[in-house]
Scaffold this active site. Structure first.
Site, PDB file in Angstrom:
ATOM      1  N   PHE A  24       0.849  -1.186   0.000  1.00 16.22           N
ATOM      2  CA  PHE A  24       0.000   0.000   0.000  1.00 16.22           C
ATOM      3  C   PHE A  24       0.885   1.236   0.000  1.00 16.22           C
ATOM      4  O   PHE A  24       1.766   1.396   0.840  1.00 16.22           O
ATOM      5  CB  PHE A  24      -0.911   0.013   1.234  1.00 16.22           C
ATOM      6  N   GLY A  25       0.644   2.133  -0.953  1.00 20.14           N
ATOM      7  CA  GLY A  25       1.370   3.394  -1.041  1.00 20.14           C
ATOM      8  C   GLY A  25       0.441   4.565  -0.798  1.00 20.14           C
ATOM      9  O   GLY A  25      -0.675   4.597  -1.316  1.00 20.14           O
ATOM     10  N   TYR A  26       0.895   5.544  -0.026  1.00 20.05           N
ATOM     11  CA  TYR A  26       0.072   6.702   0.334  1.00 20.05           C
ATOM     12  C   TYR A  26       0.769   8.033   0.062  1.00 20.05           C
ATOM     13  O   TYR A  26       0.177   9.090   0.220  1.00 20.05           O
ATOM     14  CB  TYR A  26      -0.320   6.630   1.816  1.00 20.05           C
ATOM     15  N   GLY A  27       2.041   7.984  -0.342  1.00 20.59           N
ATOM     16  CA  GLY A  27       2.807   9.190  -0.648  1.00 20.59           C
ATOM     17  C   GLY A  27       3.375   9.090  -2.045  1.00 20.59           C
ATOM     18  O   GLY A  27       2.641   8.895  -3.016  1.00 20.59           O
ATOM     19  N   SER A  28       4.697   9.152  -2.147  1.00 20.95           N
ATOM     20  CA  SER A  28       5.320   9.101  -3.474  1.00 20.95           C
ATOM     21  C   SER A  28       5.070   7.781  -4.188  1.00 20.95           C
ATOM     22  O   SER A  28       5.140   7.730  -5.412  1.00 20.95           O
ATOM     23  CB  SER A  28       6.822   9.365  -3.371  1.00 20.95           C
ATOM     24  N   GLU A  99      12.921   3.401   0.698  1.00 20.81           N
ATOM     25  CA  GLU A  99      12.206   3.835   1.904  1.00 20.81           C
ATOM     26  C   GLU A  99      13.070   3.711   3.159  1.00 20.81           C
ATOM     27  O   GLU A  99      12.546   3.588   4.263  1.00 20.81           O
ATOM     28  CB  GLU A  99      10.927   3.000   2.056  1.00 20.81           C
TER      29      GLU A  99
END
Length: 187
Positions: A24-28, A99
């Site tokens: 799950f990605g929420y930024g870049s 990350e």
């Protein structure tokens, strides 16, 4: 906790026998998928909000002048929209480096836009990491972002691309959009 989390993350989750894992990605990770993926789907997670509280010493700033990037902060009843990627486990070799500045992998339940659900991994920079900057006035965050630049480019590019990506997902994020407004009026 050290800011460099590569080795910690490599010990956190084993993928023995797994052909794919959801991320799950929420930024870049929403707007910069610089890794191979098998599937990409809009998704959300519950109990978390996106905040520009993490320092970026390695991508959008420097050790002497860190930028600000997003992390997740627990908040009861909140829903964070983002993008889910089904990836081969070996992709984490790249993602753990990308990350590395304070982010740890955590397991989370995700809900896809069509209502389907699955567990996946998410990178979160917790408050006990050395690069965590914490809360600040949104105007002050915008000013720091406007002044920051790192090896991956200007920090304001990260903010503006994230805001555009959230609009494409039809996600109204008051925190991100307030910082964007402050950044645009500071010009």
């Amino acid at each position: 906790m050290t800011a460099n989390t590569i080795e910690i993350n490599r010990q956190r989750h084993r993928f023995d026998g797994r052909e794919s894992v959801w991320l799950f990605g929420y930024g870049s990770l929403i707007f910069k998928a610089d890794f191979p993926y098998l599937e990409r789907r809009p998704a959300s997670i519950e109990g978390w909000v996106r905040r520009f509280w993490q320092g970026s010493h390695d991508h959008r700033g420097t050790p002497d002048a860190p930028g600000r990037v997003v992390t997740l902060i627990e908040e009861a009843g909140a829903v964070c929209q983002g993008m889910a990627y089904r990836i081969a486990p070996e992709v984490f070799d790249h993602l753990d480096v990308r990350e590395k500045n304070g982010y740890l992998r955590f397991m989370t339940p995700m809900t896809f836009a069509d209502g389907d659900q699955s567990d996946g991994l998410v990178y979160i920079a917790t408050p006990n990491n050395a690069a965590f900057l914490g809360p600040a006035d949104e105007r002050d965050i915008a000013l720091q972002i406007a002044a920051s630049h790192g090896p991956s480019g200007p920090n304001d590019e990260y903010l503006l691309r994230l805001a555009d990506a959230l609009r494409e997902l039809a996600d109204i994020d008051p925190h991100v959009f307030a910082i964007e407004r402050h950044l645009r009026t500071a010009d």
